[in-house]
Design an enzyme around this catalytic site. Structure first.
Site, short mmCIF file in Angstrom:
data_model
loop_
_atom_site.label_atom_id
_atom_site.label_comp_id
_atom_site.label_asym_id
_atom_site.label_seq_id
_atom_site.Cartn_x
_atom_site.Cartn_y
_atom_site.Cartn_z
N SER A 78 45.50 -11.19 45.61
CA SER A 78 46.09 -11.45 46.93
C SER A 78 47.61 -11.58 46.92
CB SER A 78 45.47 -12.70 47.54
OG SER A 78 44.15 -12.44 47.95
N LYS A 81 49.39 -9.08 49.09
CA LYS A 81 49.60 -9.24 50.53
C LYS A 81 51.08 -9.33 50.90
CE LYS A 81 45.16 -11.40 51.73
NZ LYS A 81 44.39 -11.14 50.52
N TYR A 191 40.77 -16.71 56.73
CA TYR A 191 41.39 -15.89 55.69
C TYR A 191 40.49 -14.69 55.42
CZ TYR A 191 43.76 -14.76 51.31
OH TYR A 191 44.46 -14.14 50.31
#
Length: 421
Positions: A78, A81, A191
């Protein structure tokens, strides 16, 4: 994605006493076979390096002895991102995308199932209502779109099972992320895989892969060569690729080889939410450029938008309640930050709204990646840092405790004006 839904929340098993220097604590974690290897880099807005070190091994596969280095290639999960957020704002600057424009013209898959509000167990089917608010790029970038990862949602797990599907599997963004929404867009926080959609949005409006776009707009301008979505296709990376290791489900040592796990679960697309790979030194190069607001990436107005808190009071409350909703949420998403500290969200990631004495100042942005990795940007202190490793369970508290010590030591160096090492 069973390691999320089934994993017990892991206890801390790493020395965290303030009297133990952070580098000694990392050394002890390697000696106790909790952490196979790591890389740490921190530096200032002015381009200086406060600390830079790697230690341990890159893999626990039998016969592997390669040391963990600053240029070791890791799955950054992640942490991808932040790259995707910057890429989206570059596309906005170029007039290719608009933050407030509904995305369904380009991404008709988004919201196609409406909102999944409940489940009829007798019929084994969902209960739906149509959403009234169109999903925008802004919502996708700050997790207010209505999407949540299906591996994190019991309701979406039922939806997948009713279709004889497994969560977050398949080669494409469409396979993994074409899901029902869970709330009216713009009204709450969950999320999820929205950044995968934003990456796909860039691909559809440019006709380029997300990797090609990032190479042109981010990597080449900064001289970065060690960030990619496809490390196994890169001859220059194959011998530097770290593999995953795992402790027991409850976080007990010794760590064991877990290199057979396919962490992208069949993914072959450029997954803007979690498909990136890279080295600590090149991700730090990118992070430091963002901290200093390098105009090779974005203009001043776009940096303001990147860092600006995006949530209204209602949605910010939902975010903080979400982070406190279970021990799993706290572990996987809490970044080892005190639960009582208020947080909000920006396109850059989680934003701390209060000073954490001796660690970071209000306005710090931070996020991480599944294999217990973290990054942070403390704008007021003028420093940023990355902590790379490849250890499971996800966001293991014992390793995040080490990263916290690293952050505290770097804060002390920056605020006391200590000399570069």
């Amino acid at each position: 994605m069973a390691f999320y839904s089934e994993t017990k929340v892991a206890p801390r098993h790493v020395t965290s006493e303030a009297s133990v220097p952070f580098d000694q604590a990392y050394k002890e974690a390697i000696e106790k076979k909790i952490l196979p290897g790591y890389a740490l880099i921190a530096g200032g807005r002015d381009g200086n390096i406060l600390y830079s070190k790697a230690d341990g091994v890159a893999s626990l596969k039998e016969g592997e002895t390669q040391p963990f280095k600053l240029d070791t290639i890791c799955w950054i999960a992640s942490m991808t991102k932040l790259l995707t957020s910057v890429a989206c704002l570059q596309a906005v600057e170029a007039g290719l995308l608009e933050l407030e424009k509904p995305v369904t013209e380009t991404l008709p898959e988004v919201g196609k199932y409406g909102i999944l509000t409940g489940w009829n167990d007798e019929k084994n089917e969902g209960i739906y209502e149509q959403h009234k608010t169109p999903v925008t790029l802004r919502m996708l970038l700050c997790h207010t779109s209505g999407y949540e990862y299906d591996w994190f949602s019991p309701l979406l797990a039922k939806w997948r099972a009713s279709r004889n599907e497994q969560p977050w599997t398949g080669p494409t963004v469409e396979d993994k992320t074409t899901l029902p929404l869970l709330f009216e867009p713009g009204t709450s926080f969950r999320y999820g895989g929205s950044p995968d959609w934003t990456g796909k949005l860039i691909e559809r409006v440019t006709g380029k892969s997300l990797e090609e776009f990032m190479v042109e707009k981010i990597f080449e301008p900064l001289g970065i060569k060690d960030l990619t979505f496809y490390p196994k296709k890169r001859e220059d990376m194959k011998d530097r690729l770290a593999t995953l290791s795992t402790l027991s489900e409850t976080g007990e040592a010794p760590a064991k080889d877990a290199s057979d796990q396919d962490m992208l679960f069949g993914g072959t697309d450029c997954l803007g939410g979690g498909g990136g790979y890279g080295s600590a030194q090149d991700f730090f190069t990118f992070l430091q450029a963002v901290l200093r607001r390098d105009n090779r990436l974005l203009n001043s107005e776009s940096y303001d938008e990147l860092f600006r808190p995006q949530l209204n009071d209602e949605v910010k409350t939902a975010l903080n309640e979400y982070l406190r909703s279970s021990p799993a949420h706290a572990q996987f998403l809490g970044m080892s930050l005190p639960q009582e500290i208020e947080k909000t969200w920006s396109f850059a990631g989680l934003t701390v709204e209060q000073d954490l004495e001796g660690r970071m100042l209000a306005g710090t942005h931070t996020w991480g990646g599944v294999p217990s990795m973290t990054w942070y940007m403390d704008h007021k202190a003028g420093i940023c840092g990355v902590a790379f490793c490849q250890i499971m369970p996800p966001m293991f508290p014992g390793v995040l405790a080490l990263h916290e010590q690293f952050q505290r030591a770097m804060y002390a160096k920056a605020t006391k004006g200590e000399q570069r090492e």
